[in-house]
Structures are given as structure tokens and as C-alpha cells.
Design an enzyme around this catalytic site. Structure first.
Site, PDB file in Angstrom:
ATOM      1  N   ARG A   1      -3.446   0.648 -11.491  1.00 29.04           N
ATOM      2  CA  ARG A   1      -4.614  -0.210 -11.711  1.00 29.04           C
ATOM      3  C   ARG A   1      -4.610  -0.868 -13.084  1.00 29.04           C
ATOM      4  O   ARG A   1      -5.457  -1.710 -13.373  1.00 29.04           O
ATOM      5  CB  ARG A   1      -5.883   0.618 -11.488  1.00 29.04           C
ATOM      6  CG  ARG A   1      -6.136   0.894 -10.009  1.00 29.04           C
ATOM      7  CD  ARG A   1      -7.173   1.940  -9.766  1.00 29.04           C
ATOM      8  NE  ARG A   1      -6.701   3.274 -10.094  1.00 29.04           N
ATOM      9  CZ  ARG A   1      -7.360   4.388  -9.800  1.00 29.04           C
ATOM     10  NH1 ARG A   1      -8.522   4.317  -9.168  1.00 29.04           N
ATOM     11  NH2 ARG A   1      -6.869   5.566 -10.123  1.00 29.04           N
TER      12      ARG A   1
ATOM     13  N   TYR B   1       9.172   1.235   5.634  1.00 27.34           N
ATOM     14  CA  TYR B   1       7.965   0.796   6.328  1.00 27.34           C
ATOM     15  C   TYR B   1       8.291   0.076   7.634  1.00 27.34           C
ATOM     16  O   TYR B   1       7.579   0.229   8.636  1.00 27.34           O
ATOM     17  CB  TYR B   1       7.144  -0.123   5.422  1.00 27.34           C
ATOM     18  CG  TYR B   1       6.768   0.478   4.082  1.00 27.34           C
ATOM     19  CD1 TYR B   1       6.535   1.849   3.945  1.00 27.34           C
ATOM     20  CD2 TYR B   1       6.639  -0.320   2.957  1.00 27.34           C
ATOM     21  CE1 TYR B   1       6.201   2.388   2.721  1.00 27.34           C
ATOM     22  CE2 TYR B   1       6.291   0.209   1.727  1.00 27.34           C
ATOM     23  CZ  TYR B   1       6.084   1.573   1.607  1.00 27.34           C
ATOM     24  OH  TYR B   1       5.743   2.115   0.391  1.00 27.34           O
TER      25      TYR B   1
ATOM     26  N   LEU C   1      -1.119   0.851   0.146  1.00 32.97           N
ATOM     27  CA  LEU C   1      -0.205   0.381  -0.888  1.00 32.97           C
ATOM     28  C   LEU C   1      -0.963  -0.354  -1.996  1.00 32.97           C
ATOM     29  O   LEU C   1      -2.154  -0.652  -1.851  1.00 32.97           O
ATOM     30  CB  LEU C   1       0.831  -0.560  -0.256  1.00 32.97           C
ATOM     31  CG  LEU C   1       1.699   0.056   0.844  1.00 32.97           C
ATOM     32  CD1 LEU C   1       2.484  -1.036   1.554  1.00 32.97           C
ATOM     33  CD2 LEU C   1       2.630   1.102   0.260  1.00 32.97           C
TER      34      LEU C   1
ATOM     35  N   HIS D   1      -0.589  -5.728   0.074  1.00 34.08           N
ATOM     36  CA  HIS D   1      -1.424  -5.660   1.272  1.00 34.08           C
ATOM     37  C   HIS D   1      -1.164  -6.813   2.235  1.00 34.08           C
ATOM     38  O   HIS D   1      -1.045  -6.614   3.442  1.00 34.08           O
ATOM     39  CB  HIS D   1      -2.904  -5.621   0.881  1.00 34.08           C
ATOM     40  CG  HIS D   1      -3.325  -4.313   0.308  1.00 34.08           C
ATOM     41  ND1 HIS D   1      -4.620  -4.057  -0.091  1.00 34.08           N
ATOM     42  CD2 HIS D   1      -2.621  -3.181   0.054  1.00 34.08           C
ATOM     43  CE1 HIS D   1      -4.698  -2.823  -0.566  1.00 34.08           C
ATOM     44  NE2 HIS D   1      -3.490  -2.276  -0.485  1.00 34.08           N
TER      45      HIS D   1
ATOM     46  N   ALA E   1       0.274   7.589  -0.594  1.00 40.06           N
ATOM     47  CA  ALA E   1      -0.721   7.452  -1.659  1.00 40.06           C
ATOM     48  C   ALA E   1      -1.704   8.618  -1.639  1.00 40.06           C
ATOM     49  O   ALA E   1      -1.990   9.196  -0.587  1.00 40.06           O
ATOM     50  CB  ALA E   1      -1.469   6.138  -1.505  1.00 40.06           C
TER      51      ALA E   1
ATOM     52  N   ARG F   1       8.560   4.588  -0.369  1.00 42.61           N
ATOM     53  CA  ARG F   1       9.736   4.002  -1.023  1.00 42.61           C
ATOM     54  C   ARG F   1      10.769   5.074  -1.344  1.00 42.61           C
ATOM     55  O   ARG F   1      11.966   4.846  -1.287  1.00 42.61           O
ATOM     56  CB  ARG F   1       9.308   3.292  -2.301  1.00 42.61           C
ATOM     57  CG  ARG F   1       8.533   2.005  -2.072  1.00 42.61           C
ATOM     58  CD  ARG F   1       8.094   1.415  -3.397  1.00 42.61           C
ATOM     59  NE  ARG F   1       7.252   2.328  -4.137  1.00 42.61           N
ATOM     60  CZ  ARG F   1       6.945   2.191  -5.422  1.00 42.61           C
ATOM     61  NH1 ARG F   1       7.451   1.189  -6.117  1.00 42.61           N
ATOM     62  NH2 ARG F   1       6.144   3.068  -6.018  1.00 42.61           N
TER      63      ARG F   1
ATOM     64  N   LYS G   1      -8.948  -1.529   0.765  1.00 41.87           N
ATOM     65  CA  LYS G   1      -9.501  -2.592  -0.055  1.00 41.87           C
ATOM     66  C   LYS G   1      -8.819  -2.568  -1.412  1.00 41.87           C
ATOM     67  O   LYS G   1      -8.326  -1.521  -1.827  1.00 41.87           O
ATOM     68  CB  LYS G   1     -11.020  -2.471  -0.197  1.00 41.87           C
ATOM     69  CG  LYS G   1     -11.573  -1.079  -0.521  1.00 41.87           C
ATOM     70  CD  LYS G   1     -11.236  -0.454  -1.822  1.00 41.87           C
ATOM     71  CE  LYS G   1     -11.588  -1.194  -3.075  1.00 41.87           C
ATOM     72  NZ  LYS G   1     -11.091  -0.491  -4.288  1.00 41.87           N
TER      73      LYS G   1
END
Length: 342
Positions: free
Chosen positions: A164, A56, A72, A77, A11, A35, A95
């Protein structure tokens, strides 16, 4: 114990949140997985990460990895934090800790049952010295009895392919940028009842949201957050008391341009029914102080390391994350929405 971090996911936030602080603290980054293994390879080359894993689970199974960082999507999470706990790895999870309260409670129970593993939510703002400074000013009584507090955070995130804007991945303004003002007011004033909330919905997520909170000590709080349309105002915190006012700019990233401004010394006490107006200020004292320029992310990784070493507390642990998620879910419900359930 030597802290060696494996990263689950390539990320964008990882560079700022972990890689740069790790370099400053001489904490080794051991491996990365994604991934798309080609993406992981490119990321490892760019950031000089020595090992790339196909998935992972391979990082969790590696005995040389002692801790993992999880950047992630929010919907993943809980799954991977639980997997890391079960693998005996310390966890720094971005978060929001999970997508909803129920998931947070399951993870917190697992963390409590494996107390030798440090599970920390990566709420980086909560590790900055400015939070202690705000508490110090409030505790001094210089503002009098606190009446109201308002925290805002808006970021322009165009409604395109960003995760998002995907409800299934835990998207929405509240879980992303809105998380910060909710947590800041809770850190300062404790638990709250959600009085009302209103959300604007676009693409099945809350593009913007406002909420009114009532804290147990009588403080009335307001949250304002948005990711579209753009709101150019700088992120801020404002607190009004019977004897003064406090404003802070950039409370979530104080290292960038954070400043705390205090105006105190009102001509007369202000009743709770009154509103502060400029005309009531007389013989006032005003000062502005610059926030400590230490990076919130550096402070966070340092605290993560110290919690693992046993030389410092875990101030953003799983139990604190559960309380935060309860408030977020209450806000969703007050706005006529359901908590995220990926």
C-alpha cells in the site's frame, strides 16, 4: 451449478474474506495459485485447499473451477478480472475494483458483454444489514433534512514494504482504507461533486487525505482517511439533520463493535447556515442499537453465491464499481494528484 472457487494469490485477506465464510456456507475452495509456488503450497497445506497450481492461468483453465477470488494488488485487478471473464469464470474481485476509472470501464464493458458471468466487487461492507438500516433511518425523516455527513477511516500502516506504499501497485490511503468512507457516503446519498481535497504525500502515495463532497440532494459530505501517521480514532460515520443527529461506530466492519446512535427532537429547526450545538437540544429522544453481528464477509459470499444461482441481486457489480472509481479519480485530481496508472 456447484460453486467451486479458485484463489489467485495467497494474500492475507483471503482467510477472513473467503476461507472462513466458505467453510460456514459449505462452499468448496478448489485451488490456489501464487507467484511463488512454494508459498502457494504452504498456504494450501495450512488452509486445507486440495489443489495448488503453478500460475493463475492454470486456475482459469481448470474446468472444475467455476469462480475465482482475486485478492491481488489493485494494479492487477483489471488484468485478471478480464482474464477470468474471458475464461467464463464468475469473479469476486477485491476492492478497489481497478486502479482507475478507465480500467473499470473496460472491465464493466466485458462484464456486460458476458452477462452469464457474475462479476462482483468485494466491497464487503455493502452487503451488511447495517447499510439497509441506515437507509431506513434516513428514509423515515426522523433526522429532518440532512445537512452534513462525515465518514472517517484511518489505519496505522507503517511506511515499510507493504504494497500500500507502492504507487505502481495501486497504493495510497484513498484506494485502500479511504475507499470505504467514499463508498459509504455514496451508498447513502448518491453521486457527488468533489469540492476540494487535500493529500499528504509520502513515498509517492497519499499517506492521508481529506475531501469535501457535495451530493445532489444538497448534503455536504466530508471524507477523512489516513494510513500514516497513526490516528487512533475509531472508524465512524456521523450525519447531521435539521431535526437530529446519527452516529455509527465501526460502519465498515459492523460485526466487530458496530453501534448506531440517534439523537432526535430539537427545540427548533436548524437552518443550513447554523451549526448543531448541544445547547439547542430539548426534550430529545436518544437511542442506541447494536449492529447485526453477521460477518460482512459471510454476507458478501452468500450474496455472491445467490447472484450466481440467480436467487439474489449483484449489488456491488461492475457498473457500481465504475461510479465509485470516477469519484475516487475526481478526489485525486482535486488533491493535485493523478489517478493511479500502473
Amino acid at each position: 451449478m456447484t460453486l467451486r472457487i479458485g484463489i489467485l494469490g495467497a494474500a492475507r485477506i483471503t482467510d477472513m474474506a473467503v476461507l472462513k465464510p466458505a467453510a460456514a456456507l459449505d462452499v468448496p475452495i478448489h485451488s490456489v495459485a501464487a507467484r511463488d509456488v512454494d508459498r502457494a503450497l504452504a498456504y494450501a497445506v495450512k488452509h486445507r485447499i486440495p489443489h495448488v497450481r503453478d500460475n493463475y492461468d492454470a486456475i482459469l483453465e481448470d474446468p472444475d473451477v467455476t469462480a475465482v477470488y482475486i485478492p491481488l494488488p489493485a494494479s492487477l485487478h483489471a488484468r485478471w478480472t478480464l482474464a477470468a471473464i474471458n475464461a467464463g469464470k464468475h469473479v469476486l474481485c477485491e476492492k478497489p475494483f481497478t486502479a482507475n476509472t478507465a480500467q473499470a470501464e473496460v472491465v464493466a464493458d466485458a462484464a456486460a458483454a458476458n452477462s452469464d458471468v457474475v462479476v462482483m466487487e468485494a466491497y464487503h461492507s455493502g452487503h451488511h444489514p447495517s447499510l439497509s438500516r441506515l437507509r431506513e433511518i434516513l428514509a423515515s425523516g426522523i433526522l429532518g433534512e440532512i445537512l452534513t455527513a462525515k465518514a472517517t477511516f484511518s489505519v496505522a500502516i507503517p511506511p515499510r514494504k507493504d504494497i500500500r506504499w507502492n504507487a505502481d501497485l495501486g497504493g495510497g490511503s484513498l484506494l485502500d482504507v479511504g475507499y470505504y468512507p467514499v463508498r459509504l457516503l455514496r451508498d447513502l446519498f448518491g453521486e457527488a461533486e468533489v469540492l476540494q481535497a487535500r493529500a499528504n504525500i509520502r513515498k509517492d502515495v497519499d499517506s492521508s487525505l481529506t475531501a469535501l463532497l457535495q451530493f445532489s440532494d444538497g448534503v455536504r459530505g466530508e471524507i477523512v482517511t489516513s494510513m500514516w501517521p497513526p490516528r487512533p480514532a475509531m472508524p465512524s460515520l456521523s450525519i447531521v439533520g435539521t431535526a437530529g443527529q446519527l452516529r455509527m461506530r465501526m460502519p465498515y466492519h459492523p460485526q466487530t463493535a458496530g453501534r448506531i446512535s440517534v439523537l432526535t427532537g430539537l427545540r427548533r429547526p436548524v437552518d443550513k447556515a447554523d451549526r448543531i450545538r448541544s445547547g439547542v437540544v430539548s426534550n430529545s429522544m436518544r437511542w442506541t442499537e447494536r449492529a447485526d453481528r453477521i460477518s460482512t464477509y459471510l454476507a458478501q459470499l452468500r450474496d455472491f453465491r445467490d447472484a450466481i444461482d440467480g436467487t439474489g441481486p449483484n449489488t456491488t457489480d461492475a457498473a457500481a464499481a465504475v461510479a465509485q472509481m470516477r469519484t475516487i479519480d475526481d478526489i485525486y485530481q482535486a488533491a493535485g494528484m493523478t489517478p493511479r496508472c500502473p
